[in-house]
Design an enzyme around this catalytic site. Structure first.
Site, short mmCIF file in Angstrom:
data_model
loop_
_atom_site.label_atom_id
_atom_site.label_comp_id
_atom_site.label_asym_id
_atom_site.label_seq_id
_atom_site.Cartn_x
_atom_site.Cartn_y
_atom_site.Cartn_z
CG HIS A 156 9.69 -1.95 2.82
ND1 HIS A 156 10.23 -3.18 3.10
CD2 HIS A 156 8.65 -1.79 3.68
CE1 HIS A 156 9.56 -3.74 4.09
NE2 HIS A 156 8.59 -2.93 4.46
CB CYS A 208 9.76 -6.89 1.90
SG CYS A 208 10.85 -5.88 0.88
#
Lengths: 587, 96
Positions: free
Chosen positions: A485, A214
């Site tokens: 994240h 990510c």
């Protein structure tokens, strides 16, 4: 795509030939010069006036004059050269001095908006159009509302930019700015484009997570939505099919844009980009979560390195043209007043969230971080010795400022502290930061800081637009450093999208603060932008071009072509000689 | 002071402030403070929200809807700072 030179505004907000927002595989619409003809949202009244050339000229001339007048007047008020009265019309109805003039586009009437004087005039005189000279918005009395018209929008932008160009004090080799010229298709170009398939000028695809990637996806999305990078790669400046480098990150960028602007909008897996990154930067390899900012800097260096014509000093490659600015560090000796200045290049700005003493700062906005960054700080007695006083240790004051602003400003908020004592794991600072949609960078520039007294009254050299930046991407990080994240927000024109790897959705940029009774409280929204913002990207509202110069990468390319042709000729000649020699040997 | 006297005084102060350029300079400062406080972005957000469900869409209607909200949500510290600047100007003008 857009013409060169082009203003950021046109690049951000599209030109008038923007097609629908969805990709249509197989569609082959032609380039119509008047797409808005069939647009029912367009005001029919102005359309019919514009159909008549002399009527059109009447309106547009007046419009251009008043917009230019107001833009110049505002500039003069903010940068007073001499003590002189600013021209100030009064309302034709109530005689009050107009702070925000609305002018009739048919006669010499000017009037107040809030009190309804301009609207009354339009009705009484039977005149249709009036303009707000500040924003250029046109009100149509028949439609009884403000209207949207491409001709007007273009005219407003062109007029405002023209005033800015005239008022730009910065010069290169005694020359002012190169004036913006709209792209007018030549015969050749019209012919070439006649059968071309047009594609929408926006592309959007989710990026597949290839295993803790990510960090890669959010940075790639920030590149995809970066108008300067987008324009460069979409105009084929680095054609991956012709490039002879291996492990070329510039080619990966070219491929990325090709994929994003292809007619599919299923998620794309940037596998070759990742593979190339691993090959070129060993420290980024492996499946562990990486830091997005580290990857950002590594990617910039990789792209720069594989760009044609890039150099180690004063490079003019697309990366440096887009991101490169300069810091200035001024150290003033308190004893003798001697100032030592150091200039350093920079590709981005990393901002502290805590004060020097380690406390969290009270008011966390981007502006307050920048003020902290450019604040004067005392240097310890042993940190500095003045070259002029030739005394060993004494007090000095150091101050950072931005000497040159790049077209794209990248900010990183230093959220990850590596504590040397106590806990081994770095702590994340979760302090919320308010990031504005636009920011004026003038107060943080070296020029602004060097102005004192009388000079300061005149303000930084204008025009103001050179310091105005618009947010286009934000990178968020949730969780702790090791198991977090990344997601991001990115903008196209005035629509914001939220990206989470392969998923994306139209979204509003969530506000971090509720303004209730002047108090500031954190938003109750689950997805709080402020506490997660890790990096953000701004683009200068109007680009300014060095006059009449060719970028070095273009010169390099031209030289390369000449050299390649010469080499080809030599090779051919050598081959011919070989053939001759062989033949001679046989005889 | 009667209402008409106040009105006359207001018009005079406004005229001088605009002609002097001080109006534009104070407005510029106000804009930057409002932007930093998030007021500008909140207003933009609200305008977008309102326009989403408005039929027929009218900029004029949006302006009318937002005007009072805009005025009441100006943060107090900003209001105070700007009021001080205006007071200073008025004082300078009428001391002469």
């Amino acid at each position: 795509m857009s013409a060169s030179p082009d203003s950021t505004h046109a690049a951000l907000f599209g030109d008038e030939n923007t097609l629908s927002t969805e990709a249509h595989p197989g569609a082959t619409p032609s380039i119509s010069s008047d797409v808005s003809e069939n647009d029912t949202a367009r005001c029919s009244h102005i359309a019919s006036v514009f159909a008549d050339p002399s009527a059109k000229a009447g309106i547009t001339d007046k419009y251009r004059t008043v917009v230019a007048w107001y833009a110049q007047r505002t500039h003069d008020a903010l940068h007073p050269a001499k003590r002189r009265k600013i021209s100030s019309p009064t309302c034709n109805t109530c005689d009050q001095t107009l702070s925000r003039p609305f002018v009739c586009l048919h006669c010499s009437f000017a009037g107040c908006w809030l009190e309804g004087h301009i609207l009354n005039h339009l009705t009484e005189a039977g005149h249709a159009f009036s303009a707000d000279v500040k924003s250029g918005s046109v009100f149509c009395s028949e439609c009884d509302d403000f209207i949207f018209d491409d001709t007007i929008d273009d005219l407003y932008l062109a007029t405002v930019v023209s005033v800015e160009e005239r008022n730009t004090k910065f010069q290169v080799a005694d020359r002012g700015r190169e004036p913006y010229q709209p792209w007018v298709l030549s015969e050749e170009e019209s012919e070439a484009l006649k059968d071309a398939i047009t594609v929408p000028c926006q592309g959007r695809r989710g990026l597949l997570n290839l295993g803790q990637t990510c960090f890669l996806n959010v940075i790639l999305q920030s590149f995809i939505h970066n108008p300067l990078l987008r324009n460069y790669f979409l105009s084929d400046r680095h054609n991956s099919r012709l490039c002879k480098h291996s492990d070329c990150t510039c080619c990966e960028m070219d491929n990325l844009f090709t994929e994003i602007y292809s007619p599919t909008n299923t998620p794309y897996g940037p596998t070759s980009f990742l593979a190339t990154t691993w090959k070129v930067s060993a420290e980024m390899s492996g499946y562990a979560q990486q830091d997005a900012h580290e990857f950002f800097i590594a990617a910039l260096n990789q792209i720069h390195g594989t760009c044609r014509g890039s150099t180690n000093i004063s490079c003019n490659c697309i990366i440096h043209q887009t991101f490169a600015g300069q810091f200035q560090s001024d150290v003033t000796c308190e004893k003798c007043g001697n100032v030592t200045s150091t200039i350093d290049p920079m590709l981005d700005i990393s901002l502290e969230l805590r004060t020097k003493s380690g406390e969290a700062a009270g008011d966390n906005t981007l502006a307050s971080c920048l003020r902290r960054y450019t604040k004067a700080e005392k240097l310890g007695a042993r940190e500095y010795s003045c070259s002029k006083c030739t005394k060993a240790s004494h007090e000095a004051v150091k101050r950072l400022s931005i000497r040159r602003l790049p077209p794209v400003l990248s900010f990183q908020f230093k959220r990850f502290e590596h504590k040397t004592s106590g806990k081994a794991a770095p702590q994340k600072i979760d302090a919320p930061i308010r990031i504005p949609v636009t920011i004026n960078m003038a107060p943080y520039t070296t020029l602004a800081m060097s102005m004192t007294g009388k000079d300061a009254e005149a303000g930084v050299p204008g025009p103001d637009a050179m310091y105005e930046y618009d947010l286009f991407a934000v990178i968020n990080h949730e969780g702790q450093m090791d198991n977090g994240h990344y997601t991001n927000f990115a903008r196209f024109q005035d629509e914001w999208y939220r990206f989470d790897d392969d998923k994306y959705a139209l979204d509003c940029l969530p506000l971090p603060y509720d303004l209730t009774f002047g108090r500031v409280t954190p938003s109750t929204l689950g997805d709080c932008l402020a506490s997660n913002a890790y990096m953000c990207f701004y683009v200068k509202r109007h680009l300014d071009y060095k006059p009449y110069m060719k970028p070095t990468y273009r010169l390099a390319r031209e030289n390369d072509i000449v050299r390649e042709q010469a080499m080809e000729r030599e090779k051919e000649a050598a081959r011919m000689k070989e053939v001759e020699d062989t033949l001679m040997a046989m005889v | 002071m009667s209402k008409s006297e106040i009105d006359t005084l207001y018009a005079e102060v406004q005229r001088r402030m605009i002609e002097n350029g001080e109006w534009d300079r104070i407005l510029h400062l106000l804009s930057s403070k409002l932007s930093e406080s998030g007021w500008t972005d909140e207003l933009l957000h609200r305008a977008k929200d309102n326009s989403g469900t408005m039929d027929p869409l009218s900029l004029r209607a949006i302006l009318q809807q937002l005007l009072s909200h805009a005025q009441t949500t100006v943060p107090l510290p900003v209001k105070r700072e700007i009021t001080i600047l205006i007071k200073q100007f008025v004082k300078e003008q009428f001391d002469k």
